[in-house]
Write a protein that holds these residues in place. Structure first.
Motif, PDB file in Angstrom:
ATOM      1  N   ALA A  91       0.794  -1.220   0.119  1.00  0.00           N
ATOM      2  CA  ALA A  91       0.072   0.127  -0.091  1.00  0.00           C
ATOM      3  C   ALA A  91       1.055   1.180   0.177  1.00  0.00           C
ATOM      4  O   ALA A  91       0.619   2.206  -0.677  1.00  0.00           O
ATOM      5  CB  ALA A  91      -0.834   0.041   1.357  1.00  0.00           C
ATOM      6  N   LEU A  92       1.850   1.287   0.686  1.00  0.00           N
ATOM      7  CA  LEU A  92       3.020   2.419   0.908  1.00  0.00           C
ATOM      8  C   LEU A  92       3.539   2.326  -0.636  1.00  0.00           C
ATOM      9  O   LEU A  92       3.793   3.694  -1.115  1.00  0.00           O
ATOM     10  CB  LEU A  92       4.021   2.126   1.819  1.00  0.00           C
ATOM     11  N   PHE A  93       3.973   1.352  -1.095  1.00  0.00           N
ATOM     12  CA  PHE A  93       4.586   1.512  -2.550  1.00  0.00           C
ATOM     13  C   PHE A  93       3.557   2.286  -3.391  1.00  0.00           C
ATOM     14  O   PHE A  93       4.156   2.936  -4.172  1.00  0.00           O
ATOM     15  CB  PHE A  93       4.872  -0.220  -2.763  1.00  0.00           C
ATOM     16  N   SER A  97       4.063   5.833  -5.440  1.00  0.00           N
ATOM     17  CA  SER A  97       4.059   5.592  -6.975  1.00  0.00           C
ATOM     18  C   SER A  97       3.009   6.613  -7.596  1.00  0.00           C
ATOM     19  O   SER A  97       3.280   7.454  -8.396  1.00  0.00           O
ATOM     20  CB  SER A  97       3.649   4.412  -7.417  1.00  0.00           C
ATOM     21  N   PHE A  98       1.805   7.100  -6.873  1.00  0.00           N
ATOM     22  CA  PHE A  98       0.920   7.775  -7.297  1.00  0.00           C
ATOM     23  C   PHE A  98       1.464   9.363  -7.041  1.00  0.00           C
ATOM     24  O   PHE A  98       1.408  10.388  -7.851  1.00  0.00           O
ATOM     25  CB  PHE A  98      -0.603   7.608  -6.652  1.00  0.00           C
ATOM     26  N   LEU A 178       4.415   5.644 -16.049  1.00  0.00           N
ATOM     27  CA  LEU A 178       5.045   4.413 -15.365  1.00  0.00           C
ATOM     28  C   LEU A 178       4.935   4.404 -13.763  1.00  0.00           C
ATOM     29  O   LEU A 178       4.652   3.258 -13.400  1.00  0.00           O
ATOM     30  CB  LEU A 178       6.559   4.537 -15.727  1.00  0.00           C
ATOM     31  N   PHE A 179       4.501   5.469 -13.372  1.00  0.00           N
ATOM     32  CA  PHE A 179       4.315   5.364 -11.805  1.00  0.00           C
ATOM     33  C   PHE A 179       2.819   5.241 -11.571  1.00  0.00           C
ATOM     34  O   PHE A 179       2.397   4.441 -10.825  1.00  0.00           O
ATOM     35  CB  PHE A 179       4.621   6.572 -11.266  1.00  0.00           C
ATOM     36  N   TRP A 180       1.885   5.550 -12.545  1.00  0.00           N
ATOM     37  CA  TRP A 180       0.497   5.075 -12.374  1.00  0.00           C
ATOM     38  C   TRP A 180       0.469   3.826 -12.491  1.00  0.00           C
ATOM     39  O   TRP A 180      -0.320   3.196 -11.749  1.00  0.00           O
ATOM     40  CB  TRP A 180      -0.476   5.959 -13.427  1.00  0.00           C
TER      41      TRP A 180
END
Length: 414
Positions: A91-93, A97-98, A178-180
């Motif tokens: 969840a933190l990851f 990322s968002f 990429l982060f989404w």
């Protein structure tokens, strides 16, 4: 005898297969989040600031929180259970990322700070060691080695997919996507964990003390080797887009043209390194792998010293290939040396410390590379890599393993 052992091998149950799928997804997506952005992150960060140092700090800050939280989260999972920590970590990851995807939503003066914050939160889900520990909780000892190998497959796949596919996707859709993508996949992995990974009661046993591990000279040398190995990795990937785009005017969608040959050649040499290590040559091969970084640094930053035109693509091809040969040679050998050197009762903790030092090296490499790039001091970066290469080789020569037995399947379960 071989036929008999195969016949007696207990197959994975349906539940164990689902558990391994969930854990492999966690490990693979966790590393994919790192590898996807490696070749393009520098250019992405420079959209939000002119300071290459801040971009380098953002590049490496992921590794900083990974290093700081790897052992604490592993020990927390011993107390409250693996499932809770894995779900929290992913969840933190995803949250990180968002955040990394939206710096452009903020005023220009805040954008690089938002990117750094996102990377720190991303790294906060330091759950690799917890995932390996979960394997030991749910898989019987005689099949644990196979299970650990299954978890290793997505790490290798994530590396290849990330460094090849990341620039292509970034060139088409933009790096923010990429982060989404990794954020959404991370949430999907949380659903897999919640559905397939059973909650196991904590053991209640006190974690093994770290004092003996951090006072063992051979283990300290190997930990430093892991630090230096990831230092080289962060440095290379920080400078890679600056070199291929700035010097050779390549688009991100063309990066694969130089990365594929590097990966192919290093895949062959990695096999040779591991074969040699299995025959008792781990220490000299690790020392050689560090020395390979010497000509790589020259070819990347001052190829004219070796008679190669800096504007010829051969400079980055040769320099990058040598980097990959050294890195992929060390990647499987160093953890094996740690497990052979650590006491039987402390292998998990020893590998936890080693992994933390690796991620700390990622942070240091990105930050120092950013500082040198900001000062336009390529020669200074090259000399730093020279020193690191020689130091790494000397450290490997100094190591004396206590055991000759192969790595135990529980070694990675920290």
């Amino acid at each position: 005898m071989a036929r008999r052992s195969k016949a007696n091998r207990v197959p994975f149950t349906s539940l164990q297969k689902k558990i391994l799928l969930a854990l492999a997804s966690v490990v693979g997506l966790r590393m994919l989040g790192l590898f996807l952005v490696l070749p393009v992150f520098t250019l992405y960060g420079l959209q939000f600031t002119h300071s290459r140092f801040l971009v380098g700090f953002a590049f490496g800050s992921y590794g900083l929180t990974m290093a700081l939280l790897q052992i604490p989260l592993g020990r927390l999972s011993d107390r409250i259970g693996r499932r809770k920590v894995l779900i929290l970590g992913m969840a933190l990851f995803s949250l990180g990322s968002f955040i990394c995807a939206v710096p452009h939503w903020f005023p220009s003066g805040m954008q690089i700070g938002v990117l750094i914050a996102g990377r720190l939160v991303q790294g906060g889900g330091a759950i690799i060691s917890v995932a390996f520990a979960a394997v030991a909780d749910h898989i019987q000892a005689e099949r644990r080695s196979t299970a650990m190998a299954i978890l290793g497959i997505p790490i290798g796949a994530a590396f290849i997919i990330g460094v090849i596919g990341g620039p292509i996707l970034a060139g088409i859709f933009g790096t923010a996507w990429l982060f989404w993508i990794t954020g959404v996949l991370g949430l999907g992995t949380d659903m897999l964990l919640a559905h397939y990974l059973p909650e196991t009661p904590p053991s209640g046993a006190e974690p093994a003390p770290l004092a003996g591990i951090i006072r063992t000279p051979a283990l300290l040398a190997l930990d430093a080797g892991g630090f230096l190995m990831n230092f080289f990795m962060s440095t290379f990937f920080f400078y890679f887009p600056l070199i291929v785009t700035g010097r050779y005017h390549m688009k991100m969608t063309q990066y694969y043209e130089v990365l594929l040959p590097m990966i192919f050649i290093s895949g062959i040499t990695m096999f040779l390194f591991t074969r040699g290590a299995d025959h008792g040559l781990a220490r000299p091969l690790a020392a050689i792998a560090f020395l390979v970084f010497l000509p790589s640094a020259v070819l990347l930053f001052r190829p004219a010293l070796l008679g190669i035109d800096p504007n010829h693509i051969a400079a980055i091809l040769a320099g990058g290939t040598l980097f990959y040969i050294g890195f992929t040679g060390l990647e499987p050998i160093l953890p094996s040396m740690v497990s052979r050197t650590a006491p039987e009762t402390a292998q998990g903790s020893a590998l936890g410390v080693y992994n933390s030092m690796q991620f700390l090296g990622s942070f240091a490499g990105g930050s120092i590379a950013g500082a040198f790039a900001h000062a336009l001091a390529d020669t200074g970066m090259m000399i730093t890599l020279f020193i690191a290469s020689l130091l790494g080789s000397a450290l490997m020569i100094s190591v004396r393993a206590k055991k000759e037995s192969p790595v135990h399947e529980t070694a990675s379960a920290s």
